[in-house]
Design an enzyme around this catalytic site. Structure first.
Site, mmCIF file in Angstrom:
data_model
loop_
_atom_site.group_PDB
_atom_site.id
_atom_site.type_symbol
_atom_site.label_atom_id
_atom_site.label_comp_id
_atom_site.label_asym_id
_atom_site.label_seq_id
_atom_site.Cartn_x
_atom_site.Cartn_y
_atom_site.Cartn_z
ATOM 1 C CB CYS A 2 36.003 39.776 45.006
ATOM 2 S SG CYS A 2 35.741 41.067 43.814
ATOM 3 N NE ARG A 28 38.863 34.681 46.012
ATOM 4 C CZ ARG A 28 38.610 33.561 45.357
ATOM 5 N NH1 ARG A 28 39.452 32.556 45.442
ATOM 6 N NH2 ARG A 28 37.534 33.448 44.617
ATOM 7 C CD1 TRP A 76 41.569 42.344 40.038
ATOM 8 C CD2 TRP A 76 39.705 41.902 38.901
ATOM 9 N NE1 TRP A 76 41.880 42.347 38.699
ATOM 10 C CE2 TRP A 76 40.751 42.079 37.977
ATOM 11 C CE3 TRP A 76 38.427 41.620 38.403
ATOM 12 C CZ2 TRP A 76 40.571 41.976 36.601
ATOM 13 C CZ3 TRP A 76 38.250 41.528 37.030
ATOM 14 C CH2 TRP A 76 39.318 41.701 36.148
ATOM 15 C CD GLU A 496 51.307 37.196 34.897
ATOM 16 O OE1 GLU A 496 50.155 37.004 35.283
ATOM 17 O OE2 GLU A 496 52.215 36.354 35.045
ATOM 18 C CG HIS A 512 58.847 35.197 8.755
ATOM 19 N ND1 HIS A 512 59.056 35.173 7.397
ATOM 20 C CD2 HIS A 512 59.276 33.999 9.220
ATOM 21 C CE1 HIS A 512 59.560 34.001 7.047
ATOM 22 N NE2 HIS A 512 59.714 33.271 8.135
ATOM 23 C CE LYS A 609 47.778 31.964 41.711
ATOM 24 N NZ LYS A 609 48.963 31.958 40.865
#
Ligand code: M6R
Length: 614
Positions: A2, A28, A76, A496, A512, A609
Site C-alpha cells: 500500500c 507498493r 495491496w 513472478e 533424484h 514491491k
C-alpha cells in the site's frame, strides 16, 4: 504494501499531485485505489477497484478538481478482497473523517466489536475502517484532529502509516502518523506533502523529513509540526534526497524492469568502485562498524532474507566460506523467526533486503539480536527500518528499484557481499594483499563484461529464444555451486512476471526426481560455466537432451554450449562474481517471455514491491 499520499495547499489544487504521487507509489500495491479531498465544506471520496487508471477515469468529471487538501491510497489487499468498498480512504459513520492506512491493525476485531456495540455500522471488511471510526468518535464536534488521531492510536496494536483529514474543526490540516511502515514529508512554500516513499515527493522537493516510529505530524500549508504520541514536539531534521525525478521515472524504456536490468553495469560501479583500493589491496567501507577488529571477530555468519534477496544470501554464503573461510548459513527470514536458532556474540546475523521494510526479514534480524548475535544489514534504502535498526550496515547503491521483480538490487547485493567476504578474509588473514589485489581487479573487469552482455545483440537473441519458448509446458532451471541460487532466481523471475511454472534445482539433484518432468515441450535452462564442475553440468545437460527435453544453455562452457538447442554465451568471470553475469540473461529471458504472454511486467498479479506484512 500500500502507498499513501497527502497534500494540503494554500492555493491551487491537490488532485493532480495526489494522482502523480500514487503513480510513483503504485509499485507498493495496485489492486485498488482512492482519494479523499476536502471540498465545499465536506469530504468527497472516489475509490475504484483495479489499477490507478480506473480511478483516474472516475475522477475525469472534474468534480474534485478544486480541492486544496486531500489524501490518496493505492492498495495491496490484506483484509477483504480488492473491491471498491474495501478500497481506501475509509470514513467514520458521520462521513467527516477520511483516513488511509498502510500496515495491519492486530486488535481490529475487538475494537470493531466495541464500536458495533455502540451502534456503529461498518461497511468494509478492512482493519482500517476501525481507525476511521475511532478518529470520528474522538473528534467530536469541532475537535482537534491530531488529538483524535493520538487517542485512536493509543487504542491500537499493530503497525501502520496513516494519514487523515477531517472536515469540521481542522479544515486545512492533515494529520499523519507512523508506527512501522515508512512515512515522509515534504514541506514547500504554501504547501505540505506526505508519502510512503520519497519517490512520490521528489517532484515537489528533495528536502524530506522522515517520520520515526511513534511520531504524529500535523501538516498545514508551508509548515509541519512533528509530535510524539502525547503531543510533545520532536525534532526531525530534513534530509536532502540523492534521487531526482528522472531516476524515479522509466525514461525511454517500456518497463522499469528493462531499465533496471540495463542499469546494472552502473549499479555495479556505484556499489563497488569507491570502496576498493587495488593498489593497497584493501576494501574500505565508509559505513561504521566494519573496522578490522570487528571483521576479525566474525566467527560465523547467519544470513537472513526473503525472495530474491535470499538467493543473494546463498551467493554470499559461497563467497564468505570460499574467500574468508567463515562458516555461513542461510535461512528464510520467515522460517528463522519461528525456530530456536543457536547464535553467539561472534555470529554476524546479516539481513539482506532491497527495501529494508520486509516484515519477516526485520523480525528475523530482531530475533537474532535478542539471541546475542550482532545485527548487520545489506540494504538499498538508507532511510529504511532495517538500516535504522541494524548495529552495522552496508548500503547497496542500486538507486530506486521500482519494477516489482527485483533485478539490479540482486546484482548490487552480490557485489556488496563479495566486498564483505574479501574484507573479512583480509582481516582474518585468509587472503593476503596480493590475492586481494587480484580479487579487486576481477571486480573491475566485471563491469565492461556485464555491459557487453547486455548489448542489443544479446537482447535480440534472447527475444528470439523467448519467441520459441513462451508457451511451453514449464521450465526447469539447473545450476551447480554458486550458480544454484542463480537457477533459483531465474525460475523466480520467470514465474513472478510470466506466471509460467518454473522450478530451480541444483543440477546434480535433477536425477533424484525432477528428471521425471523432462519430455518434449518442457524447457530446461542450464547454467554452465567453465570450471571444475563444467563436465558434471554437461552430463546433466545430456541427460535432459536424451529424454527429449529442450535445453537453453547459459554460460561460458563451450562443451555445454555445443550440446544445447539454444545458447546464450556469457563472458567468463571469477567464480565468486560469475552469478552477476549468469543472472542477466535469465532476467532478460523472463522479461521477453512475459512480454510475449501479454503480462503486466512491472506490476505482476498478486505481488507488491515490499512485503511489510507476514
Ligand atoms: O525488499 P526485500 O529485498 O526484502 O524483498 C524481498 C522479497 O520480497 C523480494 O526479493 C521478492 O522476492 C521480489 N519480488 C523478487 O523479484
Amino acid at each position: 504494501m500500500c502507498g499513501i499520499v497527502g497534500a494540503v495547499l494554500s492555493e491551487g489544487a491537490v488532485l493532480e499531485g495526489l494522482l502523480d504521487g500514487l503513480r510513483a507509489l503504485e509499485y507498493r500495491g495496485y489492486d485498488s485505489a482512492g482519494v479523499a479531498v476536502g471540498i465545499e465544506g465536506g469530504v468527497s471520496i472516489r475509490r475504484q477497484a483495479g489499477r490507478l487508471e480506473s480511478l483516474e477515469q472516475a475522477l475525469a468529471d472534474g468534480a474534485l478538481d478544486g480541492a486544496r487538501i486531500g489524501i490518496g491510497h493505492t492498495r495491496w489487499a490484506t483484509h477483504g478482497p480488492p473491491t471498491e468498498i474495501n478500497a481506501h480512504p475509509h470514513t467514520d459513520a458521520g462521513g467527516r473523517v477520511a483516513l488511509v492506512h498502510n500496515g495491519i491493525i492486530e486488535n481490529y476485531l475487538e475494537l470493531r466489536e466495541e464500536l458495533c456495540e455502540e451502534g456503529v455500522e461498518f461497511v468494509s471488511d478492512t482493519d482500517t475502517e476501525v481507525l476511521a471510526q475511532l478518529v470520528g468518535r474522538y473528534l467530536g464536534r469541532g475537535g482537534d484532529l491530531a488529538a483524535a488521531v493520538r487517542a485512536t492510536l493509543a487504542r491500537v496494536r499493530g503497525y501502520y502509516a496513516i494519514a487523515a483529514l477531517a472536515i469540521d474543526g481542522d479544515g486545512d490540516t492533515l494529520v499523519c502518523a507512523r508506527q512501522g511502515p515508512p512515512l515522509c514529508l515534504g514541506i514547500v512554500a504554501g504547501g505540505a506533502h506526505l508519502a510512503s516513499d520519497p519517490l512520490a515527493l521528489v517532484r515537489h522537493t528533495r528536502e524530506v523529513v522522515f517520520l520515526e516510529d511513534g511520531d504524529v505530524a500535523v501538516l498545514r500549508p508551508g509548515s509541519c509540526e512533528v509530535t510524539d504520541g502525547s503531543g510533545g514536539a520532536v525534532e526531525r531534521p530534513a534530509v536532502l534526497l540523492e534521487i531526482d525525478a528522472e531516476q524515479a521515472g522509466r525514461g525511454s524504456y517500456p518497463h522499469f524492469m528493462l531499465k533496471e536490468i540495463h542499469e546494472q553495469p552502473d549499479v555495479l560501479a556505484r556499489t563497488a568502485f569507491d570502496r576498493i583500493d587495488e593498489v593497497g589491496g584493501e576494501v574500505r567501507f565508509v559505513e561504521e562498524g566494519w573496522e578490522v577488529e570487528r571483521l576479525r571477530a566474525i566467527e560465523r555468519v547467519q544470513l537472513l532474507a526473503c525472495g530474491t534477496a535470499r538467493y543473494a544470501c546463498q551467493v554470499a554464503a559461497f563467497q564468505l566460506e570460499g574467500l574468508a573461510g567463515v562458516p555461513a548459513e542461510v535461512d528464510y527470514a520467515s522460517e528463522f523467526r519461528y525456530r530456536s536458532p543457536c547464535l553467539s556474540p561472534d555470529t554476524l546475523a546479516l539481513a539482506i533486503s532491497q527495501s529494508g521494510e520486509t516484515a519477516d526479514t526485520l523480525a528475523a534480524l530482531r530475533l537474532a539480536r535478542e539471541l546475542g548475535a550482532r545485527a548487520g544489514a545489506i540494504c538499498n534504502v538508507p532511510e529504511s527500518t532495517l538500516v535504522r535498526e541494524a548495529d552495522c550496515f552496508l548500503m547497496t547503491c542500486a538507486g530506486p528499484e521500482i519494477g516489482v521483480a527485483s533485478t539490479k538490487a540482486f546484482v548490487s547485493q552480490i557485489v556488496t557481499s563479495y566486498l564483505l567476504a574479501v574484507a573479512v578474509g583480509r582481516a582474518r588473514g585468509t587472503l593476503d594483499p596480493e590475492r586481494v589485489r587480484g580479487l579487486l581487479a576481477d571486480l573491475r573487469l566485471l563491469r565492461p563484461r556485464l555491459a557487453q552482455l547486455l548489448s542489443r545483440e544479446t537482447q535480440e537473441r534472447i527475444a528470439a529464444i523467448a519467441e520459441r519458448h513462451h508457451d511451453v509446458k514449464g521450465f526447469l532451471f539447473l545450476g551447480r555451486g554458486i550458480h544454484y541460487p542463480v537457477a533459483l532466481e531465474g525460475a523466480l523471475k520467470l514465474k513472478e512476471i510470466s506466471y509460467m511454472h518454473a522450478e530451480g534445482y541444483p543440477a546434480g539433484e535433477m536425477k533424484h526426481g525432477p528428471i521425471a518432468l523432462i519430455e518434449p515441450g518442457m524447457t530446461t535452462v542450464v547454467i554452465a560455466n567453465k570450471g571444475p564442475l563444467a563436465e558434471k553440468v554437461r552430463s546433466n545437460l545430456e541427460q535432459v537432451r536424451a529424454r527429449g527435453g529442450q535445453v537453453i544453455c547459459v554460460g561460458s562452457d563451450p562443451g555445454s554450449l555445443a550440446l544445447a538447442d539454444e545458447t546464450i554465451e556469457v563472458p567468463q568471470a571469477t567464480p565468486w562474481l560469475a552469478p552477476v553475469l549468469s543472472v542477466a540473461p535469465l532476467q532478460l529471458l523472463a522479461y521477453e517471455i512475459a512480454l510475449r504472454r501479454g503480462c503486466d511486467i512491472d506490476k505482476p498479479r498478486n505481488l507488491a514491491k515490499s512485503v511489510t506484512v507476514e
